[in-house]
Enzyme design. Structure first.
Site, short mmCIF file in Angstrom:
data_model
loop_
_atom_site.label_atom_id
_atom_site.label_comp_id
_atom_site.label_asym_id
_atom_site.label_seq_id
_atom_site.Cartn_x
_atom_site.Cartn_y
_atom_site.Cartn_z
CG ASN A 113 -8.17 1.25 -0.36
OD1 ASN A 113 -6.96 1.24 -0.16
ND2 ASN A 113 -8.99 0.47 0.32
CG HIS A 153 -4.25 0.94 3.96
ND1 HIS A 153 -3.54 0.15 3.10
CD2 HIS A 153 -5.36 1.36 3.25
CE1 HIS A 153 -4.16 0.06 1.94
NE2 HIS A 153 -5.27 0.80 2.01
CB CYS A 179 -0.93 0.00 1.20
SG CYS A 179 -0.09 0.05 2.81
#
Length: 376
Positions: free
Chosen positions: A282, A266, A129
């Site tokens: 995302n 994240h 990520c």
């Protein structure tokens, strides 16, 4: 819709059995075939537990929708390992951007999606990520500089340390955006996704500087610990890379989060806002959430959204090196001779390339323009 529509098989926050038809329909939708009865029993139990967790989160977030997603048969440990894996940056002293010139009042809504973003990425079962977020930000800041959209190679950051070709980073085990930017600067650029494709696995660095498409000068913190400053930037200038607490996102389906934790795990990208809600991009594919995005209420630092906002500076396309070409074909008239400075007018060339090649008589009008061209 009411919760009874979303969760006909859950009523209390305790272990309950999901209706078999719901389980079978979910497996078919997501193509799940398990290795024997024991694995299916385990995954069914995990699915049941995540269904109960979704009902709990629905109570806490009345403006959002929670329910089955493609991650619903993943344990919490699997979810964390494969989809988050943020690692705090050591000795993180990041230069802060001067915000004094930003407008104090911005529009009530702003969305950079498509204008200054590439398509939503999918990190797969790899804790990359941090690399996704860093690359997304470089892509965005490049587009905002006037360059065309370039999709860059996340896998380069997953594989490479600053030592370059032959090194191994092990980036699926986690990282942070700051070190990601540093690697790009140390190596001298990022390759395109087309030349360094994503595999969602750790590998050996194959970076080839001759294939680098984009480089950058530095990076800055933008409005850290201040959602209002971040909104000024987003409303006037562009997206931001951010790192957040995504523990509650596994069963998110849509709507606005109004409850979220503060344990950052994240990294994503903040791409806009509408009224009192942030829009966050995302990297779990376009089928997750709202076409790959999630909305989060503004004003309470939900999900620790203001903990690490960053942007890059000096993002630019790396032009081709001058290469010897064939001898010019004789023409009826002499070629124009540039008597002044030559400049690149295409992102695939540089001023230096134009100066060298135009001086040699190879001066493509689609790539270069020279001041004071005189025909002799």
């Amino acid at each position: 819709p009411p919760r009874s529509t979303l969760f006909p098989y859950t009523t209390l926050f305790r272990s309950v059995a999901v209706n078999d038809s719901v389980w079978d329909a979910w497996k078919q939708e997501h193509g799940r075939v398990y290795n024997g009865d024991d694995e299916e029993t385990l995954r069914r139990q995990v699915f049941d537990e995540n269904t109960v967790e979704a009902a709990r989160l629905q109570e806490l977030n009345p403006m959002a929708t929670f329910g089955p997603t493609r991650f619903s048969d993943w344990t919490k440990a699997e979810f964390k390992q494969h989809l988050t894996n943020y690692v705090p940056q050591q000795n993180s002293s990041i230069p802060a951007m001067d915000l004094s010139q930003l407008p104090k009042i911005v529009a009530s809504a702003k969305d950079w999606t498509g204008t200054a973003t590439t398509p939503v990425k999918d990190q797969g079962q790899c804790g990359s990520c941090w690399a996704e977020s860093a690359v997304e930000q470089i892509e965005s800041d490049l587009m905002l500089s006037g360059a065309q959209q370039v999709v860059l190679g996340v896998q380069e950051l997953v594989d490479c340390t600053s030592r370059g070709a032959g090194s191994r980073r092990g980036g699926c085990s986690g990282g942070n955006t700051g070190p990601a930017y540093n690697v790009v600067m140390s190596l001298g650029g990022l390759e395109r996704e087309s030349s360094y494709p994503y595999t969602a696995r750790d590998g050996t660095c194959k970076f080839d500087k001759s294939k680098a498409a984009v480089t950058l000068d530095s990076y800055q913190s933008v409005g850290r610990n201040s959602e209002s400053s971040m909104k000024q930037y987003i409303g006037s200038t562009g997206p931001l890379s951010i790192c957040v607490d995504a523990n509650s996102w596994q069963t998110y389906r849509g709507g606005v989060l109004s409850s979220c934790g503060q344990s950052v795990d994240h990294c994503v990208q903040l791409v806009g806002y509408d009224g009192d809600a942030w829009k966050v991009r995302n990297s779990w594919g376009a089928s997750w959430g709202e076409s790959g995005h999630i909305r989060i209420a503004i004003g309470q630092n939900l999900c620790a959204i203001s903990s690490e906002p960053t942007k890059v500076t000096g993002a630019r396309v790396v032009g081709p090196s001058p290469t010897p070409g064939p001898s010019p074909t004789p023409s009826p008239g002499p070629a124009p001779t540039p008597s002044g400075q030559c400049h690149a007018i295409s992102p695939v060339a540089t001023d230096e390339w134009c100066i060298a090649n135009c001086a040699a008589g190879n001066c493509p009008a689609s790539l270069c323009v020279c001041d004071g061209v005189v025909v002799v």
